[in-house]
Design a protein around this motif. Structure first.
Motif, PDB file in Angstrom:
ATOM      1  N   PRO A 287     -20.717   7.954 -24.017  1.00  0.00           N
ATOM      2  CA  PRO A 287     -19.422   7.266 -23.945  1.00  0.00           C
ATOM      3  C   PRO A 287     -19.039   6.581 -25.249  1.00  0.00           C
ATOM      4  O   PRO A 287     -17.864   6.544 -25.616  1.00  0.00           O
ATOM      5  N   VAL A 288     -20.050   6.028 -25.964  1.00  0.00           N
ATOM      6  CA  VAL A 288     -19.786   5.330 -27.234  1.00  0.00           C
ATOM      7  C   VAL A 288     -20.851   5.742 -28.242  1.00  0.00           C
ATOM      8  O   VAL A 288     -22.051   5.751 -27.931  1.00  0.00           O
ATOM      9  N   THR A 289     -20.421   6.092 -29.446  1.00  0.00           N
ATOM     10  CA  THR A 289     -21.352   6.453 -30.513  1.00  0.00           C
ATOM     11  C   THR A 289     -20.892   5.807 -31.814  1.00  0.00           C
ATOM     12  O   THR A 289     -19.710   5.836 -32.147  1.00  0.00           O
ATOM     13  N   VAL A 290     -21.837   5.187 -32.540  1.00  0.00           N
ATOM     14  CA  VAL A 290     -21.536   4.633 -33.869  1.00  0.00           C
ATOM     15  C   VAL A 290     -21.971   5.660 -34.903  1.00  0.00           C
ATOM     16  O   VAL A 290     -23.146   6.044 -34.964  1.00  0.00           O
ATOM     17  N   MET A 291     -21.035   6.127 -35.705  1.00  0.00           N
ATOM     18  CA  MET A 291     -21.300   7.169 -36.691  1.00  0.00           C
ATOM     19  C   MET A 291     -21.277   6.583 -38.087  1.00  0.00           C
ATOM     20  O   MET A 291     -20.373   5.825 -38.440  1.00  0.00           O
TER      21      MET A 291
END
Length: 400
Positions: A287-291
């Motif tokens: 649902p949430v990813t920090v790239m």
């Protein structure tokens, strides 16, 4: 003359008496209740009192002139060995692997043609093991997938120690399926072995992995710790295809097109932000990813850190299909991403909801090719290449 005749007659009488006495004694011995009876011949391998027996040596019990009523191979705390009986009931063979450093007792009960039962016992001890190896992880797994997966899903096993006897280990890995498939195992290194079919799994197939590794030799003094079984299901057939030239993702389910999504792929340029071409598999749904920019730190030119939503990972090199509201204007006409596949927030929400782990996502048109070891790039190898790293011949799954 008279004395000689009398002596001859006496000797003849003694001989007759002796003969009658021996005959009577023999008859009486058959009638004695404690007399030893002739046992039907039973052969057991390993031989009685054998030591340092290999854990994978089968126990074989054969009977002649009788049939085997039961065979039991008991290892105490090491447990019993399973086995199968031949159709004519004269031969039994173990089908499970013995434990290292264990003592086993073989008890065989036979029945002869007259219905008389006899029991034969034998014992042996197995070679001692210095270390054990175990399965560290299996993919798919319940935590990540719910055990319903896409048609491209490989079975991936990681061991906690390197194994050098690949043949012994692979021989004890069995894939069963409700629909027949041709498949093979593939060793990426001594700690990782994966299975995939020659073609994608048939939709709606039930699959079972049986890893019967307890006691299996993995190397010098190294033996398997336990058996593991995993059941999972293949879902509907869904394949997503996109090209970096036409900037469109097309999703087909069971052969029918169900959605078309404008996309923007890697821009290339000096940083070589290309989306890899090849057969990717959906690896995770986040649902949430920090790239973060790969290989570029804060303060350096080209550095970025973004929080993105509704992401589906497709490689280990940081590629995702994800929501990118900032590039909606470019989606469908140009490539502006750092290597990911950008789609609109609406399409990203739909895609993450409708994607199974193991669904193929095929991207074409990029000069950078997906490596077979980059994530789950298993389908990047053709069948001949895949078989090069198998210790045994390919074969059909066992159906159930």
């Amino acid at each position: 003359m008279g004395r000689v005749a009398n002596r001859s007659a006496g000797l003849l009488a003694l001989a007759l008496l002796t003969a009658c006495s021996l005959s009577g004694a023999a008859n009486e011995s058959k009638e004695l209740p404690g007399a030893v009876q002739r046992q039907p011949p039973v052969a057991v391998t390993p031989v009685d009192k054998a030591a340092n027996v290999a854990t994978d040596q089968p126990v074989v019990v054969s009977a002649q002139g009788a049939t085997l009523k039961s065979v039991r191979v008991d290892g105490g705390k090491a447990g019993r060995l399973r086995g199968v009986l031949s159709g004519d009931g004269t031969r039994w063979r173990s089908t499970s692997t013995a434990r290292p450093g264990a003592s086993y007792t073989v008890t065989a009960v036979t029945v002869d043609t007259a219905g008389k039962q006899s029991e034969t016992t034998s014992s042996f001890t197995t070679v001692k093991g210095d270390k054990t190896f175990d399965i560290q992880s299996i993919t798919p797994n319940r935590d990540d997938t719910g055990l319903t997966v896409g048609i491209g899903m490989p079975v991936m096993i990681a061991f906690d120690k390197p194994v050098s006897d690949r043949i012994a280990v692979e021989r004890n890995l069995t894939i069963r399926s409700s629909k027949p498939v041709e498949g093979a195992w593939h060793w990426f290194d001594d700690s990782h072995v994966d299975f995939r079919p020659q073609e994608y799994w048939p939709a709606y197939t039930k699959v079972r992995l049986e890893a019967k590794l307890a006691g299996v030799r993995g190397g010098q003094g190294l033996y398997g710790k336990r058996d593991v079984t995993l059941d999972f299901k293949i879902g509907r057939s869904q394949i997503t295809k996109g090209t970096t030239d036409e900037h469109v993702l097309t999703v087909r389910r069971d052969g029918k097109r169900i959605r078309t999504m404008p996309m923007s792929a890697g821009q290339g340029g000096q940083w070589k932000y290309y989306t890899t071409s090849g057969v990717h598999l959906a690896m995770s749904r986040e649902p949430v990813t920090v790239m973060t920019s790969p290989g570029i730190g804060p303060g350096q030119s080209g550095y970025y850190q973004l929080t993105v939503y509704n992401t589906v990972r497709i490689s280990n090199s940081g590629e995702y299909v994800h929501s990118a509201p900032w590039s909606v204007g470019s989606q469908g006409n140009s490539n502006v991403s750092h290597g990911c596949v950008n789609v609109s927030p609406e399409n990203a929400a739909w895609f993450i909801k409708n994607t199974l782990i193991g669904d193929p996502i095929i991207i074409t048109g990029s000069p950078r090719k997906l490596e077979p070891t980059n994530g789950w790039g298993h389908w990047q190898e053709n069948w001949k290449e895949w078989l090069k790293w198998s210790s045994l011949k390919a074969g059909p799954s066992i159906t159930f």
